[in-house]
Design a protein around this motif. Structure first.
Motif, PDB file in Angstrom:
ATOM      1  N   ARG A  66      53.157  38.985  76.663  1.00 50.65           N
ATOM      2  CA  ARG A  66      53.863  37.691  76.576  1.00 50.65           C
ATOM      3  C   ARG A  66      53.063  36.582  77.230  1.00 50.65           C
ATOM      4  O   ARG A  66      53.064  35.447  76.788  1.00 50.65           O
ATOM      5  CB  ARG A  66      55.250  37.796  77.224  1.00 50.65           C
ATOM      6  CG  ARG A  66      56.270  38.451  76.289  1.00 50.65           C
ATOM      7  CD  ARG A  66      57.682  38.313  76.831  1.00 50.65           C
ATOM      8  NE  ARG A  66      57.950  39.274  77.867  1.00 50.65           N
ATOM      9  CZ  ARG A  66      58.387  40.516  77.638  1.00 50.65           C
ATOM     10  NH1 ARG A  66      58.611  40.928  76.411  1.00 50.65           N
ATOM     11  NH2 ARG A  66      58.596  41.345  78.632  1.00 50.65           N
ATOM     12  N   ARG A  67      52.338  36.926  78.303  1.00 54.03           N
ATOM     13  CA  ARG A  67      51.580  35.883  79.022  1.00 54.03           C
ATOM     14  C   ARG A  67      50.219  35.599  78.372  1.00 54.03           C
ATOM     15  O   ARG A  67      49.428  34.845  78.902  1.00 54.03           O
ATOM     16  CB  ARG A  67      51.356  36.319  80.478  1.00 54.03           C
ATOM     17  CG  ARG A  67      52.644  36.362  81.284  1.00 54.03           C
ATOM     18  CD  ARG A  67      52.348  36.647  82.749  1.00 54.03           C
ATOM     19  NE  ARG A  67      53.537  37.083  83.452  1.00 54.03           N
ATOM     20  CZ  ARG A  67      53.548  37.455  84.729  1.00 54.03           C
ATOM     21  NH1 ARG A  67      52.428  37.439  85.441  1.00 54.03           N
ATOM     22  NH2 ARG A  67      54.664  37.850  85.297  1.00 54.03           N
ATOM     23  N   SER A  68      49.915  36.262  77.257  1.00 54.14           N
ATOM     24  CA  SER A  68      48.552  36.111  76.713  1.00 54.14           C
ATOM     25  C   SER A  68      48.571  35.853  75.210  1.00 54.14           C
ATOM     26  O   SER A  68      47.931  36.567  74.457  1.00 54.14           O
ATOM     27  CB  SER A  68      47.753  37.374  76.992  1.00 54.14           C
ATOM     28  OG  SER A  68      48.354  38.445  76.282  1.00 54.14           O
ATOM     29  N   HIS A  69      49.298  34.842  74.813  1.00 50.72           N
ATOM     30  CA  HIS A  69      49.359  34.459  73.395  1.00 50.72           C
ATOM     31  C   HIS A  69      49.668  35.657  72.523  1.00 50.72           C
ATOM     32  O   HIS A  69      48.927  35.991  71.598  1.00 50.72           O
ATOM     33  CB  HIS A  69      48.041  33.812  72.941  1.00 50.72           C
ATOM     34  CG  HIS A  69      47.569  32.760  73.882  1.00 50.72           C
ATOM     35  ND1 HIS A  69      48.186  31.539  73.971  1.00 50.72           N
ATOM     36  CD2 HIS A  69      46.586  32.774  74.805  1.00 50.72           C
ATOM     37  CE1 HIS A  69      47.592  30.822  74.916  1.00 50.72           C
ATOM     38  NE2 HIS A  69      46.621  31.554  75.438  1.00 50.72           N
ATOM     39  N   GLY A  70      50.742  36.357  72.858  1.00 48.90           N
ATOM     40  CA  GLY A  70      51.188  37.478  72.029  1.00 48.90           C
ATOM     41  C   GLY A  70      50.201  38.637  72.023  1.00 48.90           C
ATOM     42  O   GLY A  70      50.174  39.403  71.063  1.00 48.90           O
TER      43      GLY A  70
END
Ligand code: F6P
Length: 477
Positions: A66-70
């Protein structure tokens, strides 16, 4: 389907090269994995655009996605520079596919682990889980199709992803697709425990690849035998079959085994073992197929049959937790502990603990045990390869005798210099342990040299490059 990225080489596996944990305050901590694929992939160098597609395995992995562009690109620091696309597959779908189908059915079939009077049972619940296995494979196929450049090489790993090659072929006919099985392959009579349509889909899925590869000739032959038995004569799609016997990474192991943390662990282990005693070492995941309980029973029989070994030998058994979501693995772990405790209370003395069992995963301590081993016990019921059998002779300080199951893939390469056992035969294994413990030191050293040479014949980097090379368009189809 249009490609949004342009990777020239792609690897797909359930477990990726990095996993995450959430630390206090919500910070994510990345842990890099090891193993043949990680070092294999390093062989293609930083200039090739390569992407590793894997599944998020935990809540922390999902948070990282979630924290890394999907999950399209995890931080390069976390992955050691490797481009990783982590798939956040719905948690229920993932659990059904991984625990329900891959580990509780396919793993059991290929390792022949069922107690057949009562299992397997292929009912409505299985069909529901199978739908998740299809969805999980589709998620991989779609991600690979998006990431791959025109004509890219894609190597798809293992039984988790048996359907993905055909799904990917349908989305991207231009790609060169390989599938690699790290497990054994079941013989036809056992494979056909599976419902006929499922058996056909699994084989047909792998046959969607240009090439299906295995760790030994035995598993490759079993696969073709299953194709003939289930699908009829001939390999229908013209898929080529290959064998690549993954070897130990000698350079890495020898260097790592001489770092200070390993020396520290050796001192601690020596204290646990006691002065002047011989060691029988085993290191495994607590995995049903590894046959740890029968190994302990054979050791108990050795102490019964040959009391002269009491006080003079220690069984150092490292059994690291694995697949603890599954009740059968939890039960097996308890059984390992129970039998070890039983042996210790029956034979132990104030100055001698017959079984030193450790269950907390510690790679440095494993290497320390490898270095100290007089005897290595590797007795799986069935195993794709078993790298421990290859690693111990490479690392051992003074040579060790290898007691090896004829059902391990490694047996094909190491059998000549090992002491062979039938993994079900407790008496036979006890005798082999005695022969190993009494092997003259010069013979032991000579055998260890030959074992180490055989074990390192195909290092991970070459193993990986060979697979890529075999997918080259100019290789005959
Ligand atoms: O082929 C077996 C395998 O997938 C290996 O790559 C690995 O050693 C083992 O199973 C790990 O299993 P898991 O990812 O379920 O812990």
């Amino acid at each position: 389907m249009a490609s949004t990225h342009s990777a020239e080489v792609l690897v797909a596996s359930n477990r990726g090269p990095v996993s995450y944990e959430v630390r206090e305050g919500g910070a994510l901590h990345a842990k890099r994995g090891g193993g043949g694929l990680v070092s294999g992939l390093s062989a293609i160098g930083p200039h090739t655009d390569a992407v590793w597609v894997c599944a998020a395995l935990s809540d922390a992995d999902r948070e990282a996605v979630r924290r890394s562009h999907g999950g399209r690109r995890l931080s390069a620091d976390a992955t050691g520079g490797q481009q990783v696309r982590m798939l956040d597959i719905d948690a229920t779908v993932f659990a059904d596919a991984y625990n329900g189908v891959a580990n509780s059915v396919l793993w059991f079939v290929h390792h022949m682990l069922y107690q057949t009077p009562l299992e397997p049972v292929f009912d409505a619940e299985f069909r529901r889980q199978w739908a998740s296995y299809e969805a999980y494979n589709r998620a991989f196929a779609e991600a690979l199709a998006e990431e791959a450049a025109e004509g890219a090489a894609v190597v798809i790993q293992d039984y988790h992803l048996a359907l993905a090659p055909r799904m990917l072929r349908q989305l991207r006919p231009d790609l060169r697709i390989g599938h690699f099985s790290h497990t054994p392959w079941a013989p036809p009579d056992y494979f056909r425990l599976l419902p006929d349509d499922i058996a056909a889909k699994l084989l047909g899925g792998i046959l969607g690849a240009d090439r299906a590869a295995f760790l030994t000739r035995r598993w490759a032959d079993a696969f073709t035998d299953c194709c003939h038995a289930v699908l009829g004569p001939g390999i229908p799609s013209g898929t080529r079959i290959g064998v690549h016997g993954l070897g130990a990474d000698a350079d890495f192991l020898r260097k790592r085994a001489h770092e200070p943390d390993v020396a520290e662990r050796m001192t601690a282990l020596r204290a646990e073992i006691g002065e002047g005693r011989k060691t029988i070492v085993r290191v495994d995941r607590t995995e049903l197929s590894k046959n740890i309980v029968r190994g302990l029973l054979a050791y108990r029989q050795l102490l019964d049959d040959r009391p002269e070994w009491r006080e003079r030998v220690v069984h150092v058994a490292f059994a690291y937790p694995s697949r603890q979501d599954l009740a059968v693995y939890r039960d097996y772990t308890s059984q390992v502990r129970r039998v070890a405790e039983e042996i210790n209370s029956r034979y132990g003395t104030p100055g001698w603990t017959p079984v030193v069992l450790h269950v907390k995963d510690d790679f440095a301590r494993s290497l320390a045990a490898y270095r100290l081993a007089d005897v290595a016990l590797v007795n799986p019921i069935r195993d794709g390869m078993n790298l421990v059998a290859k690693e111990i002779p490479v690392v051992s300080d003074e040579g060790c005798a290898l007691v090896l199951s004829r059902e391990a893939g490694a047996f094909e390469e190491l059998g000549d210099d090992a002491l062979t056992v039938n993994p079900y035969d407790i008496g036979g294994t006890a005798s082999a342990l005695h022969r190993a413990l009494t092997m003259p030191l010069d013979e032991r050293a000579e055998r260890t040299k030959r074992l180490a040479a055989a074990a390192t014949a195909l290092p991970p980097t070459q193993w990986f490059l060979d697979q890529l090379h075999a997918l080259d368009p100019d290789q005959s189809r």
